[in-house]
Design a protein around this motif. Structure first.
Motif: not given
Length: 434
Positions: A71-80, A304-307
């Protein structure tokens, strides 16, 4: 066959276990952190914690899906969600989030796909999915369990931890996981602090005569049903013989969040580059990872991206004054927790682990249900256990116990006493929606 022959390897002999897919196993399973960039990576040797589990006789049945890169890839990820494994779903209501990043480990335990599982946490990644999925999650003191062979985010905050259906199982699993490892020097600090047997702390009367700090901010939360549930369980702690002492820990640790974020950005770059440099089949650096993801954006970056990865890659090394200042500020959470415990003569502090699960949303990403109590213990590297305390419209909510460093035995005992008197865990029914 070994059991029938009288050979017992240890407390977990023959027990089927699942482990998070950021933990190395030197077998036929891949270790990918959920990333397609590592889909062909097979580790050269077991992580230290895996060696410990095998010594105890555990059968490592499978790897579990996770939020990609923990979960350290994007600020608007979908958990899981991960590009390798897709979306993990909450077994109580399957269009709801399982939370992350140890989503698969939480779901596997909750849905009875294994006896127990191992997750990892940097800030909430064991406790939060355990709370969402109605199980027990234990984040140990950083250094009690070795991190060598685990794909990292933060050397300061990372740890593996038990995810189980009962507190007793968490104690049994922790026994098998702990150990001093020369490859992870932080574990040397735990040499004389590891309990001989964490099941010795399982006492139904453990709350009697104890002073328990109760985080007050969650009594002012925006979801009134969670507030009412929390208040009910505080009253239950009183009935079990605890003296309740109001505390405002979150007010003091909350301002440390930006410093924590900077620490994670710096340490993720340092730790991941070191790990990837050893990979034979896959990307060799964070820079290569970023380029791989761009090249395969249709599969990897479609929701979601990889910011966060890009922000991390732009940071300097760990000698940076920005990093050093952030580290000092973030880890000051230790002194804050210790002071609150000492000034109020507390045995532990409780709070809501997290609010009820939100809906899965690949367009907007995760929503914040509030009532999140993971940052203080995460920044401090202190132990934290969550136990089911009831549900809201069929969605589990956990109650958290935290204490000072290496006080796993204390919080295991308190959580066990609470669990045995309430038994709030319910069996998931896989509802499609609410």
């Amino acid at each position: 066959k070994e059991r029938k022959a009288g050979k017992l390897r240890g407390s977990l002999h023959g027990i089927p276990i699942m482990i998070k897919d950021n933990i190395d196993t030197a077998d036929k399973m891949h270790t990918t952190a959920g990333s397609l960039a590592l889909e062909n990576h097979i580790a050269a040797k077991d992580a230290f914690v895996v060696s410990q589990l095998r010594k105890s006789g555990a059968i490592i049945l499978a790897k579990t899906n996770l939020s990609e890169w923990a979960n350290f890839r994007s600020t608007r990820s979908s958990s899981g969600w991960s590009s390798r494994g897709g979306q993990t779903r909450n077994p109580y209501v399957i269009n709801r989030s399982p939370c992350g990043s140890s989503a698969g480990s939480a779901v596997a335990v909750s849905a009875n796909l294994c006896a127990v599982a191992v997750g990892t946490e940097t800030d909430g990644s064991v406790v939060a999915p355990a709370s969402f999925c109605g199980i027990v999650g234990l984040k140990p003191t950083v250094g009690l369990v070795s991190r060598s062979g685990i794909i990292p985010i933060s050397a300061t905050q990372d740890t593996a931890g038990p995810m189980t259906r009962t507190v007793a199982d968490a104690a049994i699993l922790l026994n098998a996981m702990v150990g001093v490892d020369a490859a992870d020097t932080v574990t040397l600090n735990a040499k004389d602090k590891i309990a001989k047997d964490y099941t010795a702390f399982l006492n139904k009367d453990a709350l009697k005569g104890k002073r328990i700090g109760v985080e007050q901010s969650f009594l002012r939360g925006r979801q009134e049903e969670v507030v009412a549930l929390y208040q009910r369980e505080i009253d239950q702690l009183k009935k079990l013989g605890a003296t309740i002492v109001p505390v405002e820990l979150v007010k003091e640790t909350g301002p440390l969040g930006e410093a924590e974020f900077q620490v994670l950005l710096y340490e993720f770059k340092d730790g991941l580059n070191k790990y990837l440099s050893t990979v034979k089949n896959g990307v060799k650096s964070m820079t290569e990872l970023i380029e791989y993801n761009k090249k395969h954006a249709d599969k990897v970056l479609k929701y979601f991206k990889q910011e966060l990865v890009e922000m991390s890659n732009a940071k300097g090394d760990l000698k940076s004054s920005e990093y050093q200042q952030a580290l000092a500020k973030s880890t000051s959470a230790r002194a804050i927790i210790d002071r609150v415990l000492k000034e109020n003569q507390l045995d532990a502090i409780v709070g809501t682990s997290y609010g009820p699960a939100h809906c899965i949303d690949w367009v907007n990403g995760d929503q914040d249900p509030g009532f999140y109590f993971c940052p203080p213990a995460a920044m401090a590297g202190y132990p934290h256990i969550t136990v089911p305390m009831g549900n809201i419209h069929g969605l589990p909510v956990g109650l958290s116990f935290i204490a000072s460093g290496y006080q796993e035995g204390t919080i295991i005992g308190l959580a066990y006493a609470y669990e045995q008197s309430t038994k709030h865990r319910t069996i998931p029914r896989f509802k499609r929606s609410i």
